[in-house]
Design a protein around this motif. Sequence first.
Motif, PDB file in Angstrom:
ATOM      1  N   ASP A 120       0.838  -1.200   0.000  1.00  0.00           N
ATOM      2  CA  ASP A 120       0.000   0.000   0.000  1.00  0.00           C
ATOM      3  C   ASP A 120       0.878   1.257   0.000  1.00  0.00           C
ATOM      4  O   ASP A 120       1.807   1.368   0.801  1.00  0.00           O
ATOM      5  CB  ASP A 120      -0.921   0.000   1.229  1.00  0.00           C
ATOM      6  CG  ASP A 120      -1.951   1.109   1.170  1.00  0.00           C
ATOM      7  OD1 ASP A 120      -2.462   1.404   0.070  1.00  0.00           O
ATOM      8  OD2 ASP A 120      -2.257   1.679   2.240  1.00  0.00           O
ATOM      9  N   GLY A 121       0.597   2.164  -0.909  1.00  0.00           N
ATOM     10  CA  GLY A 121       1.339   3.419  -0.985  1.00  0.00           C
ATOM     11  C   GLY A 121       2.590   3.348  -1.839  1.00  0.00           C
ATOM     12  O   GLY A 121       3.260   4.363  -2.047  1.00  0.00           O
ATOM     13  N   PHE A 122       2.931   2.174  -2.350  1.00  0.00           N
ATOM     14  CA  PHE A 122       4.083   2.035  -3.242  1.00  0.00           C
ATOM     15  C   PHE A 122       3.613   2.146  -4.691  1.00  0.00           C
ATOM     16  O   PHE A 122       2.588   1.573  -5.053  1.00  0.00           O
ATOM     17  CB  PHE A 122       4.759   0.659  -3.071  1.00  0.00           C
ATOM     18  CG  PHE A 122       5.575   0.509  -1.825  1.00  0.00           C
ATOM     19  CD1 PHE A 122       6.950   0.646  -1.864  1.00  0.00           C
ATOM     20  CD2 PHE A 122       4.969   0.213  -0.612  1.00  0.00           C
ATOM     21  CE1 PHE A 122       7.707   0.490  -0.711  1.00  0.00           C
ATOM     22  CE2 PHE A 122       5.710   0.061   0.544  1.00  0.00           C
ATOM     23  CZ  PHE A 122       7.082   0.201   0.499  1.00  0.00           C
ATOM     24  N   SER A 123       4.372   2.838  -5.504  1.00  0.00           N
ATOM     25  CA  SER A 123       4.065   2.889  -6.933  1.00  0.00           C
ATOM     26  C   SER A 123       4.515   1.574  -7.570  1.00  0.00           C
ATOM     27  O   SER A 123       5.292   0.819  -6.970  1.00  0.00           O
ATOM     28  CB  SER A 123       4.797   4.059  -7.599  1.00  0.00           C
ATOM     29  OG  SER A 123       6.197   3.794  -7.652  1.00  0.00           O
ATOM     30  N   ASP A 124       4.052   1.313  -8.781  1.00  0.00           N
ATOM     31  CA  ASP A 124       4.487   0.104  -9.501  1.00  0.00           C
ATOM     32  C   ASP A 124       6.001   0.093  -9.669  1.00  0.00           C
ATOM     33  O   ASP A 124       6.648  -0.957  -9.514  1.00  0.00           O
ATOM     34  CB  ASP A 124       3.806   0.011 -10.871  1.00  0.00           C
ATOM     35  CG  ASP A 124       2.320  -0.289 -10.760  1.00  0.00           C
ATOM     36  OD1 ASP A 124       1.862  -0.703  -9.678  1.00  0.00           O
ATOM     37  OD2 ASP A 124       1.615  -0.117 -11.775  1.00  0.00           O
ATOM     38  N   ASP A 125       6.584   1.255  -9.962  1.00  0.00           N
ATOM     39  CA  ASP A 125       8.045   1.341 -10.122  1.00  0.00           C
ATOM     40  C   ASP A 125       8.766   1.038  -8.813  1.00  0.00           C
ATOM     41  O   ASP A 125       9.793   0.360  -8.800  1.00  0.00           O
ATOM     42  CB  ASP A 125       8.453   2.728 -10.626  1.00  0.00           C
ATOM     43  CG  ASP A 125       8.084   2.953 -12.084  1.00  0.00           C
ATOM     44  OD1 ASP A 125       7.836   1.959 -12.813  1.00  0.00           O
ATOM     45  OD2 ASP A 125       8.045   4.132 -12.502  1.00  0.00           O
TER      46      ASP A 125
END
Length: 151
Positions: A120-125
Amino acid sequence: MRKRHGPDHVTRMIRHLQRVHQHEMNRLLQQYDIYPGQPPLMFTLDREPGRSQAELARELDIKPATLTIMLNRMEKNGYVRRETDSQDQRVSRIYLTDKGQAAVGEIRESLQTLENRAMDGFSDDEVLLLKGMLARIRDNMKSRSEDEQTT
């Protein structure tokens, strides 16, 4: 490279994360009477029903005796069944029961919920970067372990 000590030591953080993850996974799986090592076995049997115990132990990289204990427990709980191989009576083929099939989807959903919460809160990159870094740590640890075994 700067030495890290104390609570920000990377391997300490990994150990702590593993304990938190294990606790949450146990909590999620408890309702199915499934133990944490069993979902990978169930997912393998879902993909490839009728695998032999030897094949499963090799693929899952677990000792045959450990697999036997897992299968006994899962058979007792109604998740798997064993059938004697028609070509070789010494070989048992393992299949998920209807109860096991039903549980696989629910367990996948529970584990995906845990994964989503963790990311949660992490971008795909950022997730890709994290996976790459964790893979490098794993490879560093494995290569070091292999080097020590050959010396």
